[in-house]
Design a protein around this motif. Structure first.
Motif, short mmCIF file in Angstrom:
data_model
loop_
_atom_site.label_atom_id
_atom_site.label_comp_id
_atom_site.label_asym_id
_atom_site.label_seq_id
_atom_site.Cartn_x
_atom_site.Cartn_y
_atom_site.Cartn_z
N ALA A 29 0.29 1.22 -20.76
CA ALA A 29 0.84 0.16 -19.91
C ALA A 29 2.35 0.27 -19.82
O ALA A 29 2.94 0.08 -18.74
CB ALA A 29 0.42 -1.21 -20.45
N VAL A 30 2.99 0.59 -20.93
CA VAL A 30 4.45 0.74 -20.92
C VAL A 30 4.86 1.92 -20.04
O VAL A 30 5.83 1.84 -19.26
CB VAL A 30 4.97 0.90 -22.35
CG1 VAL A 30 6.45 1.29 -22.35
CG2 VAL A 30 4.78 -0.40 -23.14
N LEU A 31 4.13 3.04 -20.15
CA LEU A 31 4.47 4.23 -19.35
C LEU A 31 4.32 3.95 -17.86
O LEU A 31 5.19 4.32 -17.05
CB LEU A 31 3.57 5.39 -19.77
CG LEU A 31 3.84 5.98 -21.17
CD1 LEU A 31 2.80 7.05 -21.49
CD2 LEU A 31 5.24 6.55 -21.26
N GLU A 78 6.68 2.60 -12.45
CA GLU A 78 6.91 1.70 -11.33
C GLU A 78 8.38 1.31 -11.24
O GLU A 78 8.95 1.22 -10.14
CB GLU A 78 6.04 0.44 -11.49
CG GLU A 78 4.55 0.70 -11.46
CD GLU A 78 4.10 1.25 -10.12
OE1 GLU A 78 4.63 0.80 -9.08
OE2 GLU A 78 3.23 2.14 -10.10
N ALA A 79 8.99 1.08 -12.40
CA ALA A 79 10.41 0.73 -12.39
C ALA A 79 11.26 1.89 -11.88
O ALA A 79 12.26 1.69 -11.15
CB ALA A 79 10.84 0.32 -13.81
N THR A 80 10.87 3.12 -12.24
CA THR A 80 11.60 4.29 -11.75
C THR A 80 11.50 4.42 -10.23
O THR A 80 12.49 4.71 -9.53
CB THR A 80 11.07 5.55 -12.44
OG1 THR A 80 11.22 5.43 -13.84
CG2 THR A 80 11.81 6.78 -11.94
N LEU A 81 10.31 4.18 -9.70
CA LEU A 81 10.11 4.25 -8.26
C LEU A 81 10.93 3.18 -7.54
O LEU A 81 11.58 3.46 -6.49
CB LEU A 81 8.63 4.10 -7.94
CG LEU A 81 7.71 5.24 -8.43
CD1 LEU A 81 6.26 4.88 -8.21
CD2 LEU A 81 8.06 6.55 -7.75
N VAL A 107 2.33 5.12 -2.22
CA VAL A 107 3.70 5.41 -1.86
C VAL A 107 4.46 4.09 -1.84
O VAL A 107 3.97 3.08 -1.33
CB VAL A 107 3.80 6.14 -0.50
CG1 VAL A 107 3.16 5.33 0.60
CG2 VAL A 107 5.24 6.47 -0.16
N HIS A 108 5.66 4.10 -2.39
CA HIS A 108 6.54 2.93 -2.38
C HIS A 108 7.48 3.04 -1.18
O HIS A 108 8.15 4.07 -1.00
CB HIS A 108 7.33 2.86 -3.68
CG HIS A 108 6.51 2.46 -4.87
ND1 HIS A 108 6.77 1.33 -5.61
CD2 HIS A 108 5.40 3.02 -5.44
CE1 HIS A 108 5.88 1.23 -6.58
NE2 HIS A 108 5.04 2.27 -6.50
N GLY A 126 10.58 6.40 1.80
CA GLY A 126 9.27 6.49 1.12
C GLY A 126 9.37 7.33 -0.14
O GLY A 126 9.85 8.47 -0.09
N VAL A 127 8.89 6.79 -1.26
CA VAL A 127 8.86 7.53 -2.55
C VAL A 127 7.41 7.59 -2.99
O VAL A 127 6.78 6.56 -3.25
CB VAL A 127 9.73 6.84 -3.62
CG1 VAL A 127 9.66 7.63 -4.93
CG2 VAL A 127 11.16 6.70 -3.14
N PHE A 128 6.87 8.80 -3.08
CA PHE A 128 5.47 8.97 -3.48
C PHE A 128 5.34 8.83 -5.00
O PHE A 128 6.13 9.40 -5.77
CB PHE A 128 4.97 10.34 -3.03
CG PHE A 128 4.92 10.49 -1.54
CD1 PHE A 128 3.81 10.08 -0.82
CD2 PHE A 128 6.01 11.01 -0.84
CE1 PHE A 128 3.78 10.20 0.56
CE2 PHE A 128 5.98 11.13 0.55
CZ PHE A 128 4.86 10.71 1.25
N ALA A 129 4.32 8.08 -5.39
CA ALA A 129 4.18 7.72 -6.82
C ALA A 129 3.43 8.76 -7.63
O ALA A 129 3.34 8.62 -8.87
CB ALA A 129 3.46 6.37 -6.95
#
Length: 515
Positions: A44-46, A51-54, A151-152, A172-175
């Motif tokens: 969950a942390v990873l 998500e925070a990085t994106l 994608v974000h 657009g940033v692909f996750a």
């Protein structure tokens, strides 16, 4: 009549479940739950960090657009851009996206331009995304699906003063990259946890086997114990709770063995000692006639044998009680008083020269009744092995932290080959076979001495008499001075107890040597 058929396996005890397996199973279950919780938490942390990085990438690209807008100039006029499409085209040329990013512009409700390198998925061809970007009046973000996964998206509206057309930049940033990294880390963590669980289970199996080994030995020893063999013991190693259990089990076996040995010896003694007097009584009763004199004689013999059996029973009862914890009841024993009282009681046993060798002015922990019994038994033996007028002396002394009580006689003495054997049950000396006795007396004396934490010593020479000494611990009770009282004897010299001899003879005996 119906016959009852016993089902196979009926009445059998169920096979015992392995404590080792249950213990390792519980440990493995606890470790599994702990590792599963840890893996879930780390995963969950990873994913949260992914998500925070994106989201951070979206914010970073939007900030780059604002920075570019503040300083960008149209190369044809040298002035700020007045055309929205031209401004966004210039930004897309100068800002190259990463391999998991894509940029495109929306002008007047249509997708206009995109970044020069092919993206993982063509988002500018998705009408829903274009429509969402064209309708945005403020910067917005969303997460949507694409052919290559989530994608974000972020849309940043752009306006030019001389161009009425609305424009926007879509980022657009692909996750899949970040999420794949989080997924790979989770898989590695799961595999590591599985290996750790296997290693921990193996170690637990080994450690549990070492810890439970004494318990298995207890079970194995208990299975091998029978009524006739109680000699098996457990090899105790270490000083933990299991080792304490093994020591306790060994102590229990010691007590059981002592109890069984005592029981067997008691039964053997009863059978051995009572057989002879019962045979004598039976023989005389079978041969008894009608003659009054013969009846009187037989009656006397029978009563004599009954008395002897009563004495034997008393001796056997004493020996049996010697194995019990409450055989002695400790109290404060006055050594000098005990010595004098024993001599006073012994005077009725025979016409002997009764002497007090020495008096120990001390008190010590002991059972006065049992000590009196032991000394009287030694005196009775001395009476049987002396003649009228011979010396029997009783004394007590203090030697360091030991109290010594003795009985000395001037009888026939004991041969050296008999001096260790006579302390055994039913043992009698080889000399003077006409003497009677059960052979249990010295065993009783030894049991009483051992119950007090002491032992019995023997000094004897054939023809020169014997000295039996009870060597007992004094404990923590100190010696106490006591003034001379009427009837007391000096503790420093040998004195006789007046009986039938003239006073002059008493005084002559005062110089007798002391043991």
């Amino acid at each position: 009549m119906r016959r009852l058929t016993r089902l196979p396996g009926a009445g059998r005890e169920p096979a015992p479940r392995s404590t080792r397996a249950r213990l390792v199973g519980l440990i493995s279950l606890a470790l599994s739950l702990a590792l599963a919780g840890l893996v879930a938490l780390v995963s969950a942390v990873l994913y949260s960090r992914a998500e925070a990085t994106l989201a951070g990438e979206l914010t970073h690209e939007a900030a780059k657009l604002r920075t570019y807008a503040a300083s960008a100039l149209d190369p044809t006029t040298g002035k700020p851009y007045r055309d929205v499409d031209a401004f966004l085209a210039a930004f897309l040329r100068t800002n190259v996206p990463d391999f998991d990013e894509t940029f495109f512009s929306v002008v007047d409700g249509r997708a206009a331009r995109r970044s020069p390198f092919p993206p993982p998925a063509r988002l500018d061809l998705d009408p829903s995304i274009v429509q969402w970007a064209a309708a945005a009046e403020q910067p917005q973000t969303r997460v949507t699906s694409s052919p290559v996964g989530p994608v974000h998206l972020a849309v940043v509206p752009v306006q030019a003063a001389a161009d009425p057309r609305p424009g926007a930049l879509v980022i657009g940033v692909f996750a899949r990259g970040e999420r794949q990294a989080a997924r790979d880390a989770t898989v590695i963590l799961v595999l590591s946890a599985a290996v750790a669980l296997l290693l921990a289970s193996g170690a637990s199996w080994f450690v549990a086997g070492r810890i439970l080994a004494p318990i298995r030995l207890v079970r194995s020893t208990a299975q091998q114990i029978s009524e006739s063999d109680l000699s098996r013991r457990i090899d105790v190693r270490g000083d933990d709770d299991v080792a304490a259990l093994a020591r306790t089990f060994n102590s229990m076996l010691d007590r059981l063995q002592a109890a069984f040995v005592g029981q067997r010896e008691f039964l053997h003694d009863v059978g051995h000692e009572l057989r002879t007097p019962l045979t004598i009584v039976r023989g005389h009763l079978e041969l008894m006639g009608d003659d009054p004199e013969e009846l009187v004689e037989t009656r006397g013999l029978v009563l004599d044998e009954v008395d002897r059996m009563n004495r034997l029973v008393d001796d056997l009862t004493t020996l049996a009680a010697a194995e019990e914890p409450g055989f002695v009841r400790l109290g404060l024993v006055d050594a000098a008083h005990l010595t004098i009282e024993v001599v006073a009681k012994a005077r009725a046993l025979g016409e002997r020269r009764w002497l007090v060798d020495r008096l120990a002015e001390t008190a010590f922990p002991g059972d006065e009744h049992r000590l009196t019994q032991a000394l009287m038994q030694l005196i009775a033996n001395a009476v049987r092995h002396t003649q009228d007028g011979q010396v029997i002396a009783v004394g007590s002394s203090l030697a360091g932290d030991r109290v010594r009580l003795w009985v000395r006689d001037e009888g026939s003495g004991i041969p050296s080959q008999d001096q260790s054997r006579i302390f055994e049950r039913r043992a009698r000396g080889t000399r003077e076979p006409g003497r009677t006795g059960s052979g249990l007396g010295l065993s009783i004396v030894t049991s009483i001495a051992q119950a007090h934490g002491g032992h019995v010593e023997l000094t004897s020479e054939p023809g020169a008499g014997s000295t039996f000494t009870l060597d007992l611990p004094r404990g923590t009770v100190a010696t106490h001075p006591r003034p001379a009282a009427p009837g007391r004897f000096s503790p420093t010299e040998t004195q006789p107890i007046p009986m039938a001899d003239p006073p002059a003879r008493h005084g002559a005996e005062a110089g007798k040597e002391q043991p």
